[in-house]
Design a protein around this motif. Structure first.
Motif, PDB file in Angstrom:
ATOM      1  N   GLU A  98       0.858  -1.179   0.000  1.00 54.30           N
ATOM      2  CA  GLU A  98       0.000   0.000   0.000  1.00 54.30           C
ATOM      3  C   GLU A  98       0.894   1.229   0.000  1.00 54.30           C
ATOM      4  O   GLU A  98       2.087   1.139   0.300  1.00 54.30           O
ATOM      5  CB  GLU A  98      -0.897  -0.030   1.246  1.00 54.30           C
ATOM      6  CG  GLU A  98      -2.009   1.004   1.252  1.00 54.30           C
ATOM      7  CD  GLU A  98      -2.895   0.923   0.040  1.00 54.30           C
ATOM      8  OE1 GLU A  98      -2.640   1.728  -0.882  1.00 54.30           O
ATOM      9  OE2 GLU A  98      -3.816   0.095  -0.004  1.00 54.30           O
ATOM     10  N   TYR A  99       0.335   2.386  -0.320  1.00 53.44           N
ATOM     11  CA  TYR A  99       1.123   3.622  -0.343  1.00 53.44           C
ATOM     12  C   TYR A  99       0.544   4.615   0.649  1.00 53.44           C
ATOM     13  O   TYR A  99      -0.626   4.549   1.007  1.00 53.44           O
ATOM     14  CB  TYR A  99       1.174   4.223  -1.757  1.00 53.44           C
ATOM     15  CG  TYR A  99      -0.178   4.473  -2.389  1.00 53.44           C
ATOM     16  CD1 TYR A  99      -0.728   5.749  -2.411  1.00 53.44           C
ATOM     17  CD2 TYR A  99      -0.902   3.432  -2.971  1.00 53.44           C
ATOM     18  CE1 TYR A  99      -1.962   5.992  -2.993  1.00 53.44           C
ATOM     19  CE2 TYR A  99      -2.137   3.665  -3.555  1.00 53.44           C
ATOM     20  CZ  TYR A  99      -2.666   4.943  -3.568  1.00 53.44           C
ATOM     21  OH  TYR A  99      -3.891   5.175  -4.136  1.00 53.44           O
ATOM     22  N   MET A 100       1.401   5.563   1.104  1.00 51.46           N
ATOM     23  CA  MET A 100       1.025   6.454   2.191  1.00 51.46           C
ATOM     24  C   MET A 100       0.089   7.586   1.766  1.00 51.46           C
ATOM     25  O   MET A 100      -0.771   7.991   2.520  1.00 51.46           O
ATOM     26  CB  MET A 100       2.280   7.055   2.841  1.00 51.46           C
ATOM     27  CG  MET A 100       3.054   6.084   3.707  1.00 51.46           C
ATOM     28  SD  MET A 100       2.119   5.627   5.186  1.00 51.46           S
ATOM     29  CE  MET A 100       3.366   4.713   6.090  1.00 51.46           C
ATOM     30  N   ASN A 101       0.289   8.132   0.593  1.00 47.55           N
ATOM     31  CA  ASN A 101      -0.523   9.281   0.202  1.00 47.55           C
ATOM     32  C   ASN A 101      -1.719   8.839  -0.628  1.00 47.55           C
ATOM     33  O   ASN A 101      -2.024   7.652  -0.719  1.00 47.55           O
ATOM     34  CB  ASN A 101       0.326  10.291  -0.559  1.00 47.55           C
ATOM     35  CG  ASN A 101       0.881   9.697  -1.837  1.00 47.55           C
ATOM     36  OD1 ASN A 101       1.496   8.643  -1.804  1.00 47.55           O
ATOM     37  ND2 ASN A 101       0.649  10.344  -2.964  1.00 47.55           N
ATOM     38  N   ASP A 102      -2.448   9.796  -1.224  1.00 48.93           N
ATOM     39  CA  ASP A 102      -3.680   9.454  -1.931  1.00 48.93           C
ATOM     40  C   ASP A 102      -3.551   9.521  -3.448  1.00 48.93           C
ATOM     41  O   ASP A 102      -4.551   9.511  -4.151  1.00 48.93           O
ATOM     42  CB  ASP A 102      -4.830  10.358  -1.468  1.00 48.93           C
ATOM     43  CG  ASP A 102      -4.531  11.834  -1.683  1.00 48.93           C
ATOM     44  OD1 ASP A 102      -3.399  12.148  -2.088  1.00 48.93           O
ATOM     45  OD2 ASP A 102      -5.424  12.661  -1.445  1.00 48.93           O
ATOM     46  N   ASP A 103      -2.328   9.589  -3.984  1.00 46.65           N
ATOM     47  CA  ASP A 103      -2.125   9.643  -5.431  1.00 46.65           C
ATOM     48  C   ASP A 103      -1.111   8.577  -5.824  1.00 46.65           C
ATOM     49  O   ASP A 103       0.093   8.748  -5.593  1.00 46.65           O
ATOM     50  CB  ASP A 103      -1.630  11.034  -5.851  1.00 46.65           C
ATOM     51  CG  ASP A 103      -1.492  11.178  -7.363  1.00 46.65           C
ATOM     52  OD1 ASP A 103      -1.686  10.163  -8.087  1.00 46.65           O
ATOM     53  OD2 ASP A 103      -1.194  12.288  -7.827  1.00 46.65           O
TER      54      ASP A 103
END
Length: 323
Positions: A225-230
């Motif tokens: 998963e990635y930390m930001n929303d983009d």
């Protein structure tokens, strides 16, 4: 720009952006008393929060603090200490630079001693938060099998996504350093390091052994998963970590450790729960292989800054295998 990639906070199932706010910068240590003048009016005065001893001369209270922070209590030419003493009608004794010891507050009136102690605590906390992190609490996740699978993941990503913006071998975690972070600390003296060790031992005796039931906790890393929303502008990509038996024992353990350290003041309270994850790609590694996922927004001399980083396009990395 960091304003386009703010920190994300999950509250009640919703995700909020925490936009950075430009605070007053402190270009020089000599500006400490200016900070004091503008901030002390907001300090609350507790009634019985501190141990104040009555003596033949009046009242006395001591403050434990690392010597690196003494200068912020003294101020340029001693102006901050003088202002404290005048406004609270107390005398404040501070050890010489480089010498560990206690700050001693004495005065004729108990209320004045408490007021001085409160203001000193505010100054110490504020300037401690401006220090770069020195240590972190973590579980290592670097078993041989985990390292091998991580290297396989790295190989597949570079083979499939090397043409994507920002994706290269420099942003991958060192497989020997894979870990699950509980919290970041600023430890400024040997005494604080020893205090941390003792607190960890207390946690082990009081609840860790009970949660583990006498056996090591078996966890697995599965999914990314990635930390930001983009997904097209990613700075941190992490592997999700959870218990193999499906229980929440690991979450309970790390949350209770975090709570204990927050209560002691060794970790600043920003979260009520630890996000279980292991960073596998971080754009901070591009320039500093030893960088961690979090960093202070202040340099050691108190200057406020945004750390530059080049994001990477993670859309192809996030696609399931075979798609």
């Amino acid at each position: 720009m960091e304003v386009l990639r703010p920190q994300l906070i999950k509250i009640g199932g919703r995700i909020y952006r925490k936009n950075p706010i430009q605070e007053q910068t402190y270009q020089h240590e000599e500006d400490d008393e200016d900070f004091y003048q503008g901030f002390m009016e907001c300090a609350e005065e507790p009634c019985d929060a501190y141990e104040v001893v009555q003596t033949q001369q009046g009242f006395r209270c001591t403050v434990k603090a690392p010597s690196l922070l003494y200068k912020h209590i003294v101020g340029k030419r001693g102006d901050t200490r003088k202002k404290l003493e005048v406004e609270t009608k107390t005398s404040i004794s501070i050890p010489k630079p480089g010498q560990e010891g206690e700050i001693v507050i004495t005065g004729q009136h108990r209320s004045g001693v408490i007021s001085a102690r409160t203001r000193i605590d505010v100054l110490l906390l504020t300037f401690r938060r401006k220090q770069p992190f020195t240590h972190f609490l973590a579980f290592f996740l670097n078993e041989v099998e985990v390292q091998e699978r991580f290297l396989k993941f790295q190989e597949e990503v570079l083979e499939k996504c090397s043409m994507d913006h920002g994706v290269d071998g420099t942003i991958f975690q060192n497989p020997k350093k894979l870990h699950l972070t509980i919290g970041m600390l600023v430890l400024l003296s040997e005494q604080e390091i020893q205090q941390t060790c003792e607190m960890l031992q207390q946690c082990k005796e009081e609840f860790i052994d009970n949660i583990c039931r006498g056996k090591p906790l078996e966890v697995e890393m599965a999914g990314i998963e990635y930390m930001n929303d983009d997904p097209g502008m990613v700075d941190v990509l992490y592997a999700k970590v959870h218990m193999k038996d499906g229980s929440n024992r690991l979450q309970e353990l790390v949350d209770r450790v975090l709570e204990r350290f927050q209560a002691s003041g060794l970790i600043v309270k920003e979260w009520n729960s630890v996000k279980l994850h292991a960073t596998v790609m971080n754009t901070l590694f591009r320039k500093d292989p030893n960088a961690e996922g979090r960093y202070n927004l202040y340099t050691a001399d108190g200057k406020y800054f945004f750390k530059e980083r080049e994001s990477f396009d993670g859309r192809n990395v996030l696609k399931p295998p075979g798609t």
